[in-house]
Design a protein around this motif. Sequence first.
Motif, PDB file in Angstrom:
ATOM      1  N   ILE A 181      66.476  54.206 -61.734  1.00  0.00           N
ATOM      2  CA  ILE A 181      64.790  55.001 -61.111  1.00  0.00           C
ATOM      3  C   ILE A 181      64.774  54.100 -59.744  1.00  0.00           C
ATOM      4  O   ILE A 181      64.637  52.941 -59.481  1.00  0.00           O
ATOM      5  CB  ILE A 181      63.573  54.157 -62.300  1.00  0.00           C
ATOM      6  CG1 ILE A 181      63.626  54.893 -63.015  1.00  0.00           C
ATOM      7  CG2 ILE A 181      62.186  54.210 -61.604  1.00  0.00           C
ATOM      8  CD1 ILE A 181      62.973  54.382 -64.605  1.00  0.00           C
ATOM      9  N   LYS A 207      62.520  53.860 -55.936  1.00  0.00           N
ATOM     10  CA  LYS A 207      60.353  53.746 -55.650  1.00  0.00           C
ATOM     11  C   LYS A 207      61.042  52.890 -54.617  1.00  0.00           C
ATOM     12  O   LYS A 207      61.876  52.111 -53.860  1.00  0.00           O
ATOM     13  CB  LYS A 207      59.522  52.558 -56.781  1.00  0.00           C
ATOM     14  CG  LYS A 207      58.734  52.889 -56.439  1.00  0.00           C
ATOM     15  CD  LYS A 207      56.821  52.555 -57.073  1.00  0.00           C
ATOM     16  CE  LYS A 207      56.211  52.326 -57.284  1.00  0.00           C
ATOM     17  NZ  LYS A 207      55.358  51.670 -57.965  1.00  0.00           N
ATOM     18  N   CYS A 234      62.171  49.539 -66.812  1.00  0.00           N
ATOM     19  CA  CYS A 234      60.360  48.951 -65.686  1.00  0.00           C
ATOM     20  C   CYS A 234      59.149  48.112 -65.992  1.00  0.00           C
ATOM     21  O   CYS A 234      58.908  47.903 -65.227  1.00  0.00           O
ATOM     22  CB  CYS A 234      59.955  50.184 -65.776  1.00  0.00           C
ATOM     23  SG  CYS A 234      61.020  51.325 -64.630  1.00  0.00           S
ATOM     24  N   LEU A 236      54.549  53.760 -61.827  1.00  0.00           N
ATOM     25  CA  LEU A 236      56.210  54.861 -61.742  1.00  0.00           C
ATOM     26  C   LEU A 236      55.641  55.316 -60.493  1.00  0.00           C
ATOM     27  O   LEU A 236      56.211  56.571 -60.296  1.00  0.00           O
ATOM     28  CB  LEU A 236      57.148  55.074 -62.945  1.00  0.00           C
ATOM     29  CG  LEU A 236      56.939  53.964 -63.550  1.00  0.00           C
ATOM     30  CD1 LEU A 236      57.254  54.430 -64.788  1.00  0.00           C
ATOM     31  CD2 LEU A 236      57.731  53.637 -62.694  1.00  0.00           C
ATOM     32  N   CYS A 282      57.691  58.310 -58.054  1.00  0.00           N
ATOM     33  CA  CYS A 282      59.325  57.873 -58.751  1.00  0.00           C
ATOM     34  C   CYS A 282      60.236  58.957 -58.690  1.00  0.00           C
ATOM     35  O   CYS A 282      59.807  59.994 -58.670  1.00  0.00           O
ATOM     36  CB  CYS A 282      59.399  56.705 -59.796  1.00  0.00           C
ATOM     37  SG  CYS A 282      58.691  54.934 -59.582  1.00  0.00           S
ATOM     38  N   ASN A 328      54.969  60.369 -66.836  1.00  0.00           N
ATOM     39  CA  ASN A 328      54.996  59.129 -66.304  1.00  0.00           C
ATOM     40  C   ASN A 328      54.692  59.250 -64.598  1.00  0.00           C
ATOM     41  O   ASN A 328      54.667  57.883 -63.652  1.00  0.00           O
ATOM     42  CB  ASN A 328      56.359  57.998 -66.459  1.00  0.00           C
ATOM     43  CG  ASN A 328      55.998  57.429 -67.356  1.00  0.00           C
ATOM     44  OD1 ASN A 328      55.157  56.184 -67.849  1.00  0.00           O
ATOM     45  ND2 ASN A 328      56.724  58.005 -68.235  1.00  0.00           N
TER      46      ASN A 328
END
Length: 123
Positions: free
Chosen positions: A31, A33, A66, A71, A74, A103
């Motif tokens: 993931i 970001k 996480c 999120l 992301c 999300n």
Amino acid sequence: MTKNKNIPSIFRLAKNVSKNSDHRYKMGSVIVKNGKPLSVGFNQIKSNPNAPYLGLHCEQHALQNCGKENLKGCSIFVYRENRVGNPAMAKPCKNCQKILKENGFRWMYYSVDEYPFWECEKL
């Protein structure tokens, strides 16, 4: 498609994470970001050894790792390898796509078995 210069290095990280999988199809996810890895996950046959089959997808595992992080915006990178070590199709399943969208994820990148060995879709 979102522009991200770090795509090869993020896929390398997902590939390395996939080696932790106990499933015959080794999958790993990262993931991201703001261009930086936030969390990783790999698919598991059993997430709880005291329970009946509770397979965990790599996307779900990365989400669990996480914590309570926001999120929204992301991206997720998902990698799968075939038996001879070449990239293979790793498009998230419909259920995982739904969870990612709920999300606030914007993009999903996943490995494929043809050059350039990855694709990207907006969620």
